[in-house]
Design a protein around this motif. Structure first.
Motif: not given
Lengths: 654, 370
Positions: A178-179, A182-184, A192-196
């Protein structure tokens, strides 16, 4: 009174009104139908098609990684997982039971795994079981109708063929946190989505955008319960919507040699330390191994808490790449740079003889030589060969630290090498200014005396050491370490080729100086009494320097007790840096073994093994010739000895 | 002798009602087959056969009823009305014991739904009352009180079941009959006012939560697209996507992918539209129109007030079912569970429509035969 018939007739007008009402109603219905079917027909058709569609992301296969000798280092293995998509999940307890039967799990266990995904978006799949067997897949597919929301999904798991070997260089992939999100997103301009999965270390991180490719998507027909029916071809989709193939990621060829990696890994068995091997003529990294290491395959398979804890709660810090993320006092391996400084500054030359007693005194402080009895008369060759401390103390007493720093920095110390790996640190060569800035104190000449033998503030990473020795070996060209040879697509088409890059052309050091250093290093390994003589190896002619760096300050008494008797954490680090073959250098190696006590016993054998393998593999003829020569020399020596013995015996007999 | 008389009868027999019914039913059964045999729901695969059985029975009943002298209906109108109200009471009572909603009376293997038959019984009851209290002139509010009570008793009982849709149908039938009986325009305006006020009041105090939800959903289906608005939206999608000629027999994707629930009962019209498009609907609506036209023509040509009002009542049964069902599936009326005559699956409703047809035929025949 009218007849009933008349009354009925009189009501005829109302019947007409009712008829009109009916006609009006039907006209209303028809106009509504016209509106829905003809006027907005396309809109609803689109809806009806979208209704049945689910956009499924097709993960792009990540690029593979090959070694310089064309061996596959990192591969992709598809794996089938059972998942539940909460959005479509119905009849929980019944499905838990049915699924449990198929997967051989208790419904309670499935519920537990399912509940792990609570709180995330409802369309995100929750993995119930990984790596399904074909039978399980078939059962889920056939029972599809009775398992709303359950499906089988293909995951591509990353397989690092050599496990822990070189893990720090290759890196690993894991789910984006989660951290990081946004940066990536900002960095890569990819949503990107969580889980990627993203690359989290090493090349996987450094070349993430190259390796990852572009995800595609395809449309699946689904029913109202979200059960997948089938894949749809483009021709079945309506205008404006097409399946998009995923673009596979690019493959990467690294400069590492798999065999050297394996040798280095094996040589570091049971040790904490790292080894770096560099091609002297190009700056290519031939081997880079740090141990203890981690197994990156386990990350992409889905990390278990147990394994993760064993990595992070480990005071040996297996996640750290010791070759670039750790710095050490270089100890005696640094003496070369002092020697170069002294030679270039005219403080000594190759004929200068210096008297070297066991100790050196500056002011009130006494500096001990590592050898209790001292070395007596010493020239520059001997100082390198036998690593005479007092020789350098005497130089250090007169040397300006800034001058030393100037020469050391020419060889790339105190700054990042610029290798394509994340989180490299820069080490340190102190200067007067640096100290002033750091704690406001004036530089003491005594500190220079410690620095000249690679102690005190001087800190280098193993990679820096290897690169500097490579620069010595090629007499003045400091390369930027090259880790990636090329990037190419699946058809073998080269996308990008990486060329060697010179960091510094060292012009301040004359070739005469380099010759002297070369000779000294040669003697250190190949002549009796050389510090690494006993680890010189066969068939290779190394030129190298051992180093032993103190971890903590010690008094004389402690200094001269056997290192192995100290507590582990207080033992010296053992270093060895070398290049080979001595007369025509091709490879430079730096090895640091933490708490290895001696550069010679702990680190030199590692370098020897790597160089031996290198010579065997890449310069087989030369290697075999050397072995032959060595045998002949041994035979000759043996014969000579025999003759001497015979003479002696004859003499005795007389 | 009997045979000869029977042949004579058949010669003069009015087959128009049964004929049009069969025509609509043929469309209906094809549609039902399509709706139930492409969804993959095995439970529904054979219901088209059941439906055919029910229809055969309904037409049999229609034929038998058509042979009854229409005067008998007049004679037994109140008895039929009273008996059906009694059945409604029974249902309600048994429902109370059984806890929860109850619309059925179970008599051995047969389940009957008295609320269905109540529609016909109400028509007969009202027809008799109006015949006995008929005049040529317009009708005011006073004359309306007793027939209103006639209507309200079964309506309340049915709404209590609870079955709001059928309850409202009774009121609508009553209103059509009253309109026919020359209800004065002034009274109509007055009743409309009352309806708006009481409707608002009922919405706030009288409706169950799910009923309120249906109305909200009707007004704004997108508000809860996955929940109660789901049917409305999916139905509109099904109809709209049919376009001019439809997707073809058994090609409804909304059905085959189970997007439309109740697609064999209340939502058959959406499936029909999806598969046969606007063109198919025009054909179907024309058939309904023809049927209604037959009723209305009869209402004008009969001699007795009882027969005329019966005709008006019966056609309004058909009309309201047709209109409300079509209206709700295409989103111009709230979703209340009403079947589409001869198209929707359901034995009780088929039987009811059969009875209606039978009575209508009987009345039509009485002009020629008796």
């Amino acid at each position: 009174m009218f007849g009933e018939e008349q009354i009925v007739k009189a009501h005829g007008s109302r019947v007409d009104l009712i008829a009109n009402l009916f006609i009006l109603s039907f006209l209303l219905i028809l106009s509504r139908l016209w509106y829905l079917q003809l006027y907005k027909g396309n809109f609803f058709l689109r809806h009806s098609l979208e209704n049945q569609l689910r956009k499924e992301t097709v993960k792009s296969p990540r690029g593979m990684v090959f070694s310089r000798d064309n061996k596959l280092l990192v591969n992709n293995i598809p794996r089938l997982d059972a998942i539940i998509i909460p959005q479509y999940f119905k009849q929980h307890s019944i499905v838990f039971k049915r699924l449990g039967k198929i997967l051989n799990l208790s419904p309670k266990e499935i519920k537990r795994r399912y509940s792990k995904g609570w709180g995330q978006e409802r369309f995100r799949p929750i993995t119930i079981k990984k790596n399904l067997s074909p039978v399980e897949v078939a059962l889920i597919e056939t029972e599809n109708f009775n398992l709303p929301g359950v499906s089988v999904k293909t995951f591509i798991s990353r397989d690092y063929l050599d496990g822990e070997v070189g893990s720090h260089v290759l890196g690993y992939i894991s789910e984006i946190s989660k951290r990081q999100l946004p940066r990536y997103r900002k960095r890569d301009k990819i949503n990107y989505k969580l889980g990627d999965f993203i690359g989290q270390d090493g090349i996987e991180q450094e070349l993430d955008t190259r390796l990852r490719g572009v995800d595609g998507y395809e449309f699946m027909e689904v029913d109202a319960l979200g059960r997948m029916k089938r894949h749809l071809e483009d021709s079945e989709l309506f205008k404006g919507i097409t399946n998009v193939d995923s673009l596979p990621g690019y493959n990467v060829r690294v400069t590492l040699d798999r065999d050297l990696q394996l040798v280095a890994y094996k040589a570091l068995e049971g040790k904490e330390g790292s080894a770096v091997a560099v091609d002297v003529k190009t700056g290519e990294i031939l081997a880079m191994v740090s141990r203890p290491a981690y197994n990156p395959t386990k990350f992409s398979e889905g990390l278990t808490a147990k394994y993760w804890n064993s990595l992070v709660n480990n005071d040996k810090r297996p996640m750290r790449n010791r070759a670039i993320q750790e710095h050490y006092s270089p100890g005696s391996t640094f003496k070369l740079f002092t020697a170069i400084t002294a030679l270039e500054e005219g403080m000594v030359d190759d004929k200068t003889q210096v008297m070297c007693p066991p100790t050196f005194r500056l002011g009130r402080r006494v500096y001990h030589d590592w050898k209790k009895s001292g070395f007596g008369k010493t020239d520059i060759y001997k100082s390198i060969k036998r690593s005479v401390d007092v020789y350098y103390y005497k130089i250090g007493a007169k040397l300006d630290i800034d001058v030393l720093a100037h020469y050391a920095k020419l060889f790339g110390f105190s700054s990042k090498t610029g290798i394509d790996l994340p989180r490299e640190i820069s080490g340190l060569i102190p200067t007067k200014e640096w100290k002033k800035k750091r704690n406001g104190k004036v530089w003491q000449q005594g500190e220079t005396i410690s620095c000249v033998i690679g102690q005190s503030y001087v800190l280098v990473t193993p990679l820096q050491l290897a690169m500097a020795y490579a620069a010595i070996a090629n007499k003045g060209t400091l390369f930027k370490p090259l880790l990636i040879k090329s990037i190419f697509d699946n058809d073998g088409q080269t996308i990008k080729k990486y060329e060697p890059e010179v960091r510094t052309k060292i012009t301040d050091v004359s070739s005469k100086t380099f010759d002297i250093i070369h000779k000294g290093l040669y003697k250190a390994v190949n002549e009796p009494h050389g510090t690494a003589y006993w680890f010189r190896g066969r068939g290779i002619e190394m030129a190298g320097k051992t180093g032993t760096s103190q971890v903590i300050g010690m008094n004389a008494k402690k200094l001269f007790t056997k290192c192995e008797k100290h507590p582990y954490k207080e033992r010296h680090h053992g270093l060895f840096a070398a290049f080979a073959p001595a007369n025509d250098p091709k490879i430079a190696v730096a090895v640091v073994i933490e708490h290895g006590c001696h550069g010679s016993t702990a680190a030199a054998p590692v370098a020897r093994d790597i160089i031996t393998k290198y010579m065997q593999k890449y310069h087989t003829e030369e290697y075999e010739k050397n072995i032959e020569l060595g045998k002949r020399r041994a035979k000759f020596l043996w014969a000579k000895q025999k003759k001497l013995d015979a003479l002696k015996a004859a003499k005795d007999g007389e | 002798m009997v045979n000869k008389k029977f042949l004579e009868l058949l010669k003069k027999y009015d087959f128009s009602f049964i004929g049009i019914s069969v025509a609509i039913f043929i469309i209906g059964i094809i549609n039902l087959y399509s709706a139930t045999n492409s969804s993959g729901n095995l439970r529904l695969v054979n219901i088209y056969q059941v439906q055919m059985g029910w229809f055969a029975l309904a037409m049999g009943v229609a034929f038998v009823i058509s042979l009854i002298n229409s005067k008998s209906y007049f004679r037994y109108a109140y008895a039929i009305f009273g008996f059906t109200v009694f059945l409604l009471l029974l249902v309600l009572l048994l429902g109370k014991i059984g806890m929860g909603a109850q619309r059925w009376l179970i008599l051995g293997p047969i389940r009957i739904q008295p609320s269905e038959f109540m529609k016909v019984a109400l028509v007969l009851g009202l027809a008799r009352w109006f015949k006995q209290n008929c005049s040529e002139g317009v009708m005011g509010i006073k004359e309306l009180i007793i027939p209103a009570i006639f209507t309200l008793i079964p309506t309340v009982l049915i709404i209590l079941e609870p079955d709001l849709g059928t309850g409202l149908i009774l009121v609508l039938i009553f209103l059509v009959i009253a309109f026919y009986r020359k209800l004065s325009w002034k009274t109509i305006a007055f009743i409309s006012l009352i309806a708006v006020i009481s409707g608002t009041a009922m919405y706030h105090f009288g409706l169950k939560e799910y009923q309120k939800k249906r109305i909200i959903t009707f007004l704004n289906p997108q508000a809860d697209a996955r929940g109660s608005g789901y049917n409305a939206i999916q139905s509109k999608i099904a109809i709209g996507s049919g376009q001019l000629f439809g997707k073809g027999f058994q090609n409804s994707s909304q059905v085959s992918l189970n997007y439309l629930p109740e697609n064999h009962t209340d939502f058959v019209f959406s499936i029909f539209n999806e598969e046969h498009g606007f063109f198919g609907s025009v054909v179907l609506i024309s058939l309904y129109g023809l049927l209604f036209f037959r009723f209305l023509v009869m209402a004008k040509s009969v001699n007795s007030m009882f027969e005329a009002i019966t005709m008006i009542g019966l056609v309004s049964i058909f009309f309201w079912h047709t209109f409300v069902n079509m209206g709700m599936v295409m989103g111009i009326l709230p979703i209340v569970g009403l079947p589409l005559p001869y198209m929707s699956y359901g034995g009780s409703s088929l039987l009811t429509f059969g009875i209606c047809i039978g009575i209508a035929t009987s009345i039509s025949n009485s002009k020629n035969i008796f």
